[in-house]
Design a protein around this motif. Structure first.
Motif, PDB file in Angstrom:
ATOM      1  N   SER A  69       0.662  -0.793  -0.298  1.00  0.00           N
ATOM      2  CA  SER A  69       0.083   0.212   0.236  1.00  0.00           C
ATOM      3  C   SER A  69       0.586   0.701  -0.098  1.00  0.00           C
ATOM      4  O   SER A  69       2.337   1.089   0.911  1.00  0.00           O
ATOM      5  CB  SER A  69      -0.998  -0.155   1.340  1.00  0.00           C
ATOM      6  N   PRO A  70      -0.167   2.087  -0.560  1.00  0.00           N
ATOM      7  CA  PRO A  70       1.192   3.558  -0.602  1.00  0.00           C
ATOM      8  C   PRO A  70       1.993   3.433   1.092  1.00  0.00           C
ATOM      9  O   PRO A  70       3.031   4.657   1.107  1.00  0.00           O
ATOM     10  CB  PRO A  70       0.421   4.470  -0.540  1.00  0.00           C
ATOM     11  N   PRO A  71       0.721   4.106   2.261  1.00  0.00           N
ATOM     12  CA  PRO A  71       1.281   3.852   3.037  1.00  0.00           C
ATOM     13  C   PRO A  71       2.772   3.040   3.498  1.00  0.00           C
ATOM     14  O   PRO A  71       3.801   3.336   3.689  1.00  0.00           O
ATOM     15  CB  PRO A  71       0.883   3.787   4.716  1.00  0.00           C
ATOM     16  N   GLU A  72       2.603   1.648   2.701  1.00  0.00           N
ATOM     17  CA  GLU A  72       3.877   0.886   3.379  1.00  0.00           C
ATOM     18  C   GLU A  72       5.283   1.233   1.967  1.00  0.00           C
ATOM     19  O   GLU A  72       5.978   1.064   2.595  1.00  0.00           O
ATOM     20  CB  GLU A  72       3.250  -0.905   3.016  1.00  0.00           C
ATOM     21  N   PHE A  73       4.776   1.561   1.030  1.00  0.00           N
ATOM     22  CA  PHE A  73       5.778   2.113   0.350  1.00  0.00           C
ATOM     23  C   PHE A  73       6.553   3.896   0.558  1.00  0.00           C
ATOM     24  O   PHE A  73       7.863   3.542   0.771  1.00  0.00           O
ATOM     25  CB  PHE A  73       5.758   3.001  -0.999  1.00  0.00           C
ATOM     26  N   GLN A  74       5.902   4.518   1.399  1.00  0.00           N
ATOM     27  CA  GLN A  74       6.382   5.244   2.267  1.00  0.00           C
ATOM     28  C   GLN A  74       7.438   4.516   3.433  1.00  0.00           C
ATOM     29  O   GLN A  74       8.193   5.737   3.881  1.00  0.00           O
ATOM     30  CB  GLN A  74       5.195   6.057   3.535  1.00  0.00           C
ATOM     31  N   HIS A  75       6.974   3.820   4.283  1.00  0.00           N
ATOM     32  CA  HIS A  75       7.886   2.857   5.246  1.00  0.00           C
ATOM     33  C   HIS A  75       8.946   2.747   4.377  1.00  0.00           C
ATOM     34  O   HIS A  75      10.239   3.092   4.841  1.00  0.00           O
ATOM     35  CB  HIS A  75       7.372   2.503   5.848  1.00  0.00           C
ATOM     36  N   PHE A  76       8.849   2.142   3.594  1.00  0.00           N
ATOM     37  CA  PHE A  76       9.860   1.231   2.462  1.00  0.00           C
ATOM     38  C   PHE A  76      10.521   2.732   2.373  1.00  0.00           C
ATOM     39  O   PHE A  76      12.183   2.271   3.055  1.00  0.00           O
ATOM     40  CB  PHE A  76       9.715   0.917   1.574  1.00  0.00           C
ATOM     41  N   GLY A  88       3.419  -5.878 -10.419  1.00  0.00           N
ATOM     42  CA  GLY A  88       2.562  -4.821 -11.321  1.00  0.00           C
ATOM     43  C   GLY A  88       1.728  -3.401 -11.109  1.00  0.00           C
ATOM     44  O   GLY A  88       1.349  -2.788 -12.071  1.00  0.00           O
ATOM     45  N   SER A  89       1.281  -3.557  -9.422  1.00  0.00           N
ATOM     46  CA  SER A  89       0.362  -2.348  -9.620  1.00  0.00           C
ATOM     47  C   SER A  89       0.349  -2.440  -8.402  1.00  0.00           C
ATOM     48  O   SER A  89       0.382  -3.560  -7.348  1.00  0.00           O
ATOM     49  CB  SER A  89      -0.894  -3.047  -9.825  1.00  0.00           C
ATOM     50  N   ILE A  90      -0.220  -1.197  -7.898  1.00  0.00           N
ATOM     51  CA  ILE A  90      -0.264  -1.452  -5.763  1.00  0.00           C
ATOM     52  C   ILE A  90      -1.708  -0.577  -5.559  1.00  0.00           C
ATOM     53  O   ILE A  90      -2.468   0.069  -6.738  1.00  0.00           O
ATOM     54  CB  ILE A  90       0.758   0.272  -5.804  1.00  0.00           C
ATOM     55  N   PRO A  91      -2.249  -1.425  -4.743  1.00  0.00           N
ATOM     56  CA  PRO A  91      -3.975  -1.070  -4.206  1.00  0.00           C
ATOM     57  C   PRO A  91      -3.321   0.177  -3.465  1.00  0.00           C
ATOM     58  O   PRO A  91      -2.775   1.121  -3.125  1.00  0.00           O
ATOM     59  CB  PRO A  91      -3.590  -2.458  -3.246  1.00  0.00           C
ATOM     60  N   GLY A  92      -4.771   0.320  -3.061  1.00  0.00           N
ATOM     61  CA  GLY A  92      -5.180   2.109  -2.949  1.00  0.00           C
ATOM     62  C   GLY A  92      -5.006   2.639  -1.316  1.00  0.00           C
ATOM     63  O   GLY A  92      -4.432   2.823  -1.417  1.00  0.00           O
ATOM     64  N   GLY A  93      -5.741   1.328  -0.907  1.00  0.00           N
ATOM     65  CA  GLY A  93      -4.628   1.550   1.110  1.00  0.00           C
ATOM     66  C   GLY A  93      -4.854   2.826   1.149  1.00  0.00           C
ATOM     67  O   GLY A  93      -4.189   3.730   2.339  1.00  0.00           O
ATOM     68  N   GLY A  94      -6.289   3.260   0.679  1.00  0.00           N
ATOM     69  CA  GLY A  94      -6.886   4.781   1.257  1.00  0.00           C
ATOM     70  C   GLY A  94      -6.429   6.666   0.887  1.00  0.00           C
ATOM     71  O   GLY A  94      -6.859   6.954   1.286  1.00  0.00           O
ATOM     72  N   GLY A  95      -5.994   5.732  -0.429  1.00  0.00           N
ATOM     73  CA  GLY A  95      -5.754   7.143  -0.750  1.00  0.00           C
ATOM     74  C   GLY A  95      -7.234   7.892  -1.431  1.00  0.00           C
ATOM     75  O   GLY A  95      -7.001   9.066  -2.376  1.00  0.00           O
ATOM     76  N   GLU A  96      -8.183   7.688  -1.550  1.00  0.00           N
ATOM     77  CA  GLU A  96      -9.235   7.867  -1.896  1.00  0.00           C
ATOM     78  C   GLU A  96      -9.702   8.755  -0.367  1.00  0.00           C
ATOM     79  O   GLU A  96     -10.549   9.814  -1.477  1.00  0.00           O
ATOM     80  CB  GLU A  96     -10.204   6.897  -2.251  1.00  0.00           C
ATOM     81  N   ILE A  97      -9.099   8.800   0.292  1.00  0.00           N
ATOM     82  CA  ILE A  97      -9.524  10.231   0.813  1.00  0.00           C
ATOM     83  C   ILE A  97      -8.147  11.116   0.679  1.00  0.00           C
ATOM     84  O   ILE A  97      -7.645  10.842   1.237  1.00  0.00           O
ATOM     85  CB  ILE A  97      -9.578   9.526   2.721  1.00  0.00           C
ATOM     86  N   GLY A 122      -1.097  15.130   0.531  1.00  0.00           N
ATOM     87  CA  GLY A 122      -0.260  15.590  -0.478  1.00  0.00           C
ATOM     88  C   GLY A 122       0.872  15.787  -0.839  1.00  0.00           C
ATOM     89  O   GLY A 122       1.362  15.526  -1.964  1.00  0.00           O
ATOM     90  N   ASN A 123       1.806  15.217  -0.269  1.00  0.00           N
ATOM     91  CA  ASN A 123       2.725  14.818  -0.665  1.00  0.00           C
ATOM     92  C   ASN A 123       3.524  13.552   0.386  1.00  0.00           C
ATOM     93  O   ASN A 123       4.425  13.258  -0.054  1.00  0.00           O
ATOM     94  CB  ASN A 123       3.929  15.719   0.840  1.00  0.00           C
ATOM     95  N   GLY A 124       2.750  12.433   0.975  1.00  0.00           N
ATOM     96  CA  GLY A 124       3.235  11.253   1.726  1.00  0.00           C
ATOM     97  C   GLY A 124       3.446  11.431   3.092  1.00  0.00           C
ATOM     98  O   GLY A 124       3.857  10.295   3.500  1.00  0.00           O
ATOM     99  N   SER A 125       4.066  12.666   2.982  1.00  0.00           N
ATOM    100  CA  SER A 125       4.710  12.631   4.616  1.00  0.00           C
ATOM    101  C   SER A 125       3.809  12.771   5.871  1.00  0.00           C
ATOM    102  O   SER A 125       3.043  14.142   5.370  1.00  0.00           O
ATOM    103  CB  SER A 125       5.296  13.456   4.945  1.00  0.00           C
ATOM    104  N   LYS A 126       3.657  13.048   7.298  1.00  0.00           N
ATOM    105  CA  LYS A 126       2.878  12.712   8.658  1.00  0.00           C
ATOM    106  C   LYS A 126       3.665  14.770   8.650  1.00  0.00           C
ATOM    107  O   LYS A 126       4.620  14.986   8.630  1.00  0.00           O
ATOM    108  CB  LYS A 126       2.955  12.275   9.307  1.00  0.00           C
TER     109      LYS A 126
END
Length: 96
Positions: free
Chosen positions: A38-45, A66-75, A92-96
Motif C-alpha cells: 500500500s502507499p503507507p508501506e511504500f512510505q515506510h520502505f 504489477g500494481s499498487i492497491p489504494g490503501g486509503g488514497g481515496e480520502i 498531498g506529499n505522503g509525509s505526516k
C-alpha cells in the motif's frame, strides 16, 4: 489473475528481501499480476531503505510488481483523512 500482497511495516527487512521475493514470483508465475503493498508501506520502505519514494517504486516494478492497491488514497482531503485515519500519510506529499 492477480495476488494481493501486503507485508506490513517490518523494520528489519531490507530492499533485497522484497526484490528477491517479487522476482521469484514473477519468474515462477509470470501470468499472475502482483498487486502489492500500500502507499503507507511504500512510505515506510522509503524511510527504512533511505531511498527516494519514486526510486523504491521503480525498483519494485522492475523486480515484478504489477500494481499498487489504494490503501486509503481515496480520502484526498487531508482534514478528513486526519480525522478518519490519523496514522496514515497525508494526501498531498505522503509525509505526516
Amino acid at each position: 489473475m492477480q495476488v494481493l500482497l501486503q507485508g506490513g511495516h517490518h523494520p528489519d527487512l531490507g530492499i533485497d528481501f522484497y526484490l528477491t521475493m517479487l522476482a521469484h514470483m514473477r519468474e515462477k508465475y509470470p501470468h499472475i499480476n502482483v498487486h502489492g503493498f500500500s502507499p503507507p508501506e511504500f512510505q515506510h520502505f522509503a524511510q527504512v531503505f533511505r531511498m527516494p519514494l519514486g526510486e523504491v517504486i521503480a525498483e519494485f516494478k522492475e523486480a515484478g510488481l504489477g500494481s499498487i492497491p489504494g490503501g486509503g488514497g481515496e480520502i484526498l482531503v487531508d482534514r478528513v483523512r486526519q480525522r478518519i485515519s490519523p496514522l496514515k500519510c497525508t494526501a498531498g506529499n505522503g509525509s505526516k
